[in-house]
Design a protein around this motif. Structure first.
Motif, PDB file in Angstrom:
ATOM      1  N   ASP A  90       0.639  -1.112   0.166  1.00 54.03           N
ATOM      2  CA  ASP A  90      -0.081   0.040  -0.073  1.00 54.03           C
ATOM      3  C   ASP A  90       1.077   1.465  -0.099  1.00 54.03           C
ATOM      4  OD1 ASP A  90      -1.646   2.076   0.288  1.00 54.03           O
ATOM      5  OD2 ASP A  90      -2.874   1.154   2.096  1.00 54.03           O
ATOM      6  N   GLY A  91       1.071   1.935  -1.192  1.00 54.69           N
ATOM      7  CA  GLY A  91       2.116   2.939  -1.349  1.00 54.69           C
ATOM      8  C   GLY A  91       1.547   4.165  -0.430  1.00 54.69           C
ATOM      9  N   THR A  92       0.318   4.378  -0.007  1.00 59.33           N
ATOM     10  CA  THR A  92      -0.098   5.389   0.682  1.00 59.33           C
ATOM     11  C   THR A  92       0.491   5.293   1.969  1.00 59.33           C
ATOM     12  OG1 THR A  92      -2.189   4.392   1.328  1.00 59.33           O
ATOM     13  CG2 THR A  92      -2.279   5.654  -0.686  1.00 59.33           C
ATOM     14  N   LYS A  93       0.825   4.157   2.476  1.00 62.18           N
ATOM     15  CA  LYS A  93       1.571   4.146   3.792  1.00 62.18           C
ATOM     16  C   LYS A  93       3.128   4.117   3.774  1.00 62.18           C
ATOM     17  CE  LYS A  93      -2.233   1.592   5.532  1.00 62.18           C
ATOM     18  NZ  LYS A  93      -2.910  -0.012   6.067  1.00 62.18           N
ATOM     19  N   ALA A  94       3.502   4.369   2.565  1.00 61.88           N
ATOM     20  CA  ALA A  94       5.104   4.221   2.441  1.00 61.88           C
ATOM     21  C   ALA A  94       5.789   5.582   2.874  1.00 61.88           C
ATOM     22  CB  ALA A  94       5.438   4.148   1.061  1.00 61.88           C
ATOM     23  N   GLN A  95       6.839   5.537   3.434  1.00 60.40           N
ATOM     24  CA  GLN A  95       7.570   6.614   3.732  1.00 60.40           C
ATOM     25  C   GLN A  95       8.921   6.839   3.177  1.00 60.40           C
ATOM     26  OE1 GLN A  95       7.448   8.163   7.164  1.00 60.40           O
ATOM     27  NE2 GLN A  95       5.249   7.086   7.186  1.00 60.40           N
ATOM     28  N   GLY A  96       8.876   8.169   2.427  1.00 66.89           N
ATOM     29  CA  GLY A  96       9.539   8.570   1.530  1.00 66.89           C
ATOM     30  C   GLY A  96       9.267   8.833   0.232  1.00 66.89           C
ATOM     31  N   ARG A  97       8.173   8.844  -0.058  1.00 65.73           N
ATOM     32  CA  ARG A  97       7.646   8.896  -1.361  1.00 65.73           C
ATOM     33  C   ARG A  97       7.631  10.544  -1.554  1.00 65.73           C
ATOM     34  NH1 ARG A  97       1.718   7.732  -2.462  1.00 65.73           N
ATOM     35  NH2 ARG A  97       1.353   8.778  -0.717  1.00 65.73           N
ATOM     36  N   LYS A  98       8.289  10.908  -2.780  1.00 68.12           N
ATOM     37  CA  LYS A  98       8.402  12.026  -3.444  1.00 68.12           C
ATOM     38  C   LYS A  98       7.341  12.886  -3.558  1.00 68.12           C
ATOM     39  CE  LYS A  98      13.096  11.125  -5.023  1.00 68.12           C
ATOM     40  NZ  LYS A  98      13.724  10.667  -6.265  1.00 68.12           N
ATOM     41  N   THR A  99       6.302  12.142  -4.312  1.00 71.52           N
ATOM     42  CA  THR A  99       5.091  12.892  -4.573  1.00 71.52           C
ATOM     43  C   THR A  99       3.884  11.943  -4.059  1.00 71.52           C
ATOM     44  OG1 THR A  99       4.524  11.856  -6.602  1.00 71.52           O
ATOM     45  CG2 THR A  99       6.080  13.843  -6.643  1.00 71.52           C
ATOM     46  N   PRO A 100       2.595  12.356  -3.669  1.00 78.19           N
ATOM     47  CA  PRO A 100       1.363  11.412  -3.423  1.00 78.19           C
ATOM     48  C   PRO A 100       1.168  10.473  -4.527  1.00 78.19           C
ATOM     49  CG  PRO A 100       0.929  13.712  -2.932  1.00 78.19           C
ATOM     50  CD  PRO A 100       2.171  13.891  -3.764  1.00 78.19           C
ATOM     51  N   ASN A 101       1.635  10.686  -5.507  1.00 79.08           N
ATOM     52  CA  ASN A 101       1.077   9.785  -6.780  1.00 79.08           C
ATOM     53  C   ASN A 101       2.164   8.852  -7.057  1.00 79.08           C
ATOM     54  OD1 ASN A 101      -1.242  11.066  -7.192  1.00 79.08           O
ATOM     55  ND2 ASN A 101      -0.225  12.624  -8.510  1.00 79.08           N
ATOM     56  N   ASP A 102       3.419   8.507  -6.359  1.00 82.46           N
ATOM     57  CA  ASP A 102       4.136   7.417  -6.467  1.00 82.46           C
ATOM     58  C   ASP A 102       3.738   6.299  -6.252  1.00 82.46           C
ATOM     59  OD1 ASP A 102       5.994   9.594  -7.200  1.00 82.46           O
ATOM     60  OD2 ASP A 102       7.258   9.330  -5.392  1.00 82.46           O
ATOM     61  N   PHE A 103       3.540   5.295  -7.184  1.00 78.54           N
ATOM     62  CA  PHE A 103       3.108   3.994  -7.089  1.00 78.54           C
ATOM     63  C   PHE A 103       3.973   3.165  -8.042  1.00 78.54           C
ATOM     64  CE2 PHE A 103      -0.601   6.511  -5.615  1.00 78.54           C
ATOM     65  CZ  PHE A 103      -0.625   6.044  -4.252  1.00 78.54           C
ATOM     66  N   CYS A 104       3.950   1.971  -7.681  1.00 75.09           N
ATOM     67  CA  CYS A 104       4.594   0.921  -8.594  1.00 75.09           C
ATOM     68  C   CYS A 104       4.274   1.104  -9.933  1.00 75.09           C
ATOM     69  CB  CYS A 104       4.370  -0.501  -8.122  1.00 75.09           C
ATOM     70  SG  CYS A 104       5.236  -0.988  -6.746  1.00 75.09           S
ATOM     71  N   ALA A 105       2.706   1.292 -10.253  1.00 74.42           N
ATOM     72  CA  ALA A 105       1.939   1.205 -11.550  1.00 74.42           C
ATOM     73  C   ALA A 105       2.541   2.552 -12.352  1.00 74.42           C
ATOM     74  CB  ALA A 105       0.598   1.567 -11.455  1.00 74.42           C
ATOM     75  N   ASP A 106       3.200   3.485 -11.788  1.00 73.07           N
ATOM     76  CA  ASP A 106       3.752   4.643 -12.436  1.00 73.07           C
ATOM     77  C   ASP A 106       5.285   4.567 -12.634  1.00 73.07           C
ATOM     78  OD1 ASP A 106       4.181   5.758 -10.004  1.00 73.07           O
ATOM     79  OD2 ASP A 106       3.533   7.729 -10.669  1.00 73.07           O
ATOM     80  N   CYS A 107       5.904   3.573 -12.267  1.00 77.85           N
ATOM     81  CA  CYS A 107       7.568   3.311 -12.158  1.00 77.85           C
ATOM     82  C   CYS A 107       7.997   2.621 -13.515  1.00 77.85           C
ATOM     83  CB  CYS A 107       7.692   2.477 -10.979  1.00 77.85           C
ATOM     84  SG  CYS A 107       9.546   2.302 -10.810  1.00 77.85           S
ATOM     85  N   SER A 108       9.245   3.030 -14.004  1.00 74.00           N
ATOM     86  CA  SER A 108       9.703   2.554 -14.922  1.00 74.00           C
ATOM     87  C   SER A 108       9.948   1.183 -15.060  1.00 74.00           C
ATOM     88  CB  SER A 108      10.937   3.352 -15.552  1.00 74.00           C
ATOM     89  OG  SER A 108      11.792   3.367 -14.754  1.00 74.00           O
ATOM     90  N   PHE A 109      10.333   0.590 -13.817  1.00 74.37           N
ATOM     91  CA  PHE A 109      10.451  -0.667 -13.512  1.00 74.37           C
ATOM     92  C   PHE A 109       9.338  -1.838 -13.648  1.00 74.37           C
ATOM     93  CE2 PHE A 109      14.015   1.386 -10.954  1.00 74.37           C
ATOM     94  CZ  PHE A 109      15.095   0.858 -11.781  1.00 74.37           C
ATOM     95  N   PHE A 110       8.344  -1.161 -13.563  1.00 70.26           N
ATOM     96  CA  PHE A 110       6.897  -1.797 -13.473  1.00 70.26           C
ATOM     97  C   PHE A 110       6.504  -2.270 -14.746  1.00 70.26           C
ATOM     98  CE2 PHE A 110       2.290  -2.165 -13.408  1.00 70.26           C
ATOM     99  CZ  PHE A 110       2.222  -3.255 -12.418  1.00 70.26           C
ATOM    100  N   GLN A 111       6.386  -3.658 -15.041  1.00 70.52           N
ATOM    101  CA  GLN A 111       6.201  -4.180 -16.314  1.00 70.52           C
ATOM    102  C   GLN A 111       4.699  -4.715 -16.351  1.00 70.52           C
ATOM    103  OE1 GLN A 111       9.389  -7.026 -16.407  1.00 70.52           O
ATOM    104  NE2 GLN A 111      10.453  -5.720 -17.798  1.00 70.52           N
ATOM    105  N   GLY A 112       3.865  -4.527 -15.536  1.00 67.78           N
ATOM    106  CA  GLY A 112       2.290  -4.897 -15.465  1.00 67.78           C
ATOM    107  C   GLY A 112       1.555  -3.952 -16.547  1.00 67.78           C
TER     108      GLY A 112
END
Length: 110
Positions: free
Chosen positions: A58-80
């Protein structure tokens, strides 16, 4: 042994090797290259690599996110697939990550 016999032997050897290579290529082409996302086990936050990269489902509970919209789905490493709940990640080979998850290696898609 004449030169003609030697050439024939070389041709036969080449044809055997070429035929074997073609047969191997045919068999290998039928093997799936990468497991589908739904077939991959879900990455557990307790996995050693996941822990090291502070992965959370649950990315909303992550410490250290740069923006509120940082999730795996919008990461360049995600291949889903877009809109999918889980998908493969290059950082966790053989595992599916939650599209709404996050880790410290998050990198925005350019």
């Amino acid at each position: 042994m004449s030169q003609h016999d030697s050439n024939n032997e070389g041709r036969r050897r080449f044809l055997k090797v070429a035929t074997g290579a073609m047969a191997a290529a045919t068999v290998l082409s039928t093997v799936p290259r990468q497991a589908r996302a739904q077939d991959l086990p879900h990455l557990s936050p307790s996995d050693p690599t996941a822990s090291a990269l502070k992965y959370v489902e649950d990315g909303t509970k992550a410490q250290g996110r740069k923006t509120p919209n940082d999730f795996c789905a919008d990461c360049s490493f995600f291949q889903g697939k877009a809109g999918g709940a889980w998908g493969p990640c290059q950082l966790f080979p053989g595992k599916a990550v939650n599209a709404k998850g996050w880790c410290v290696s998050h990198t925005h898609v350019a």
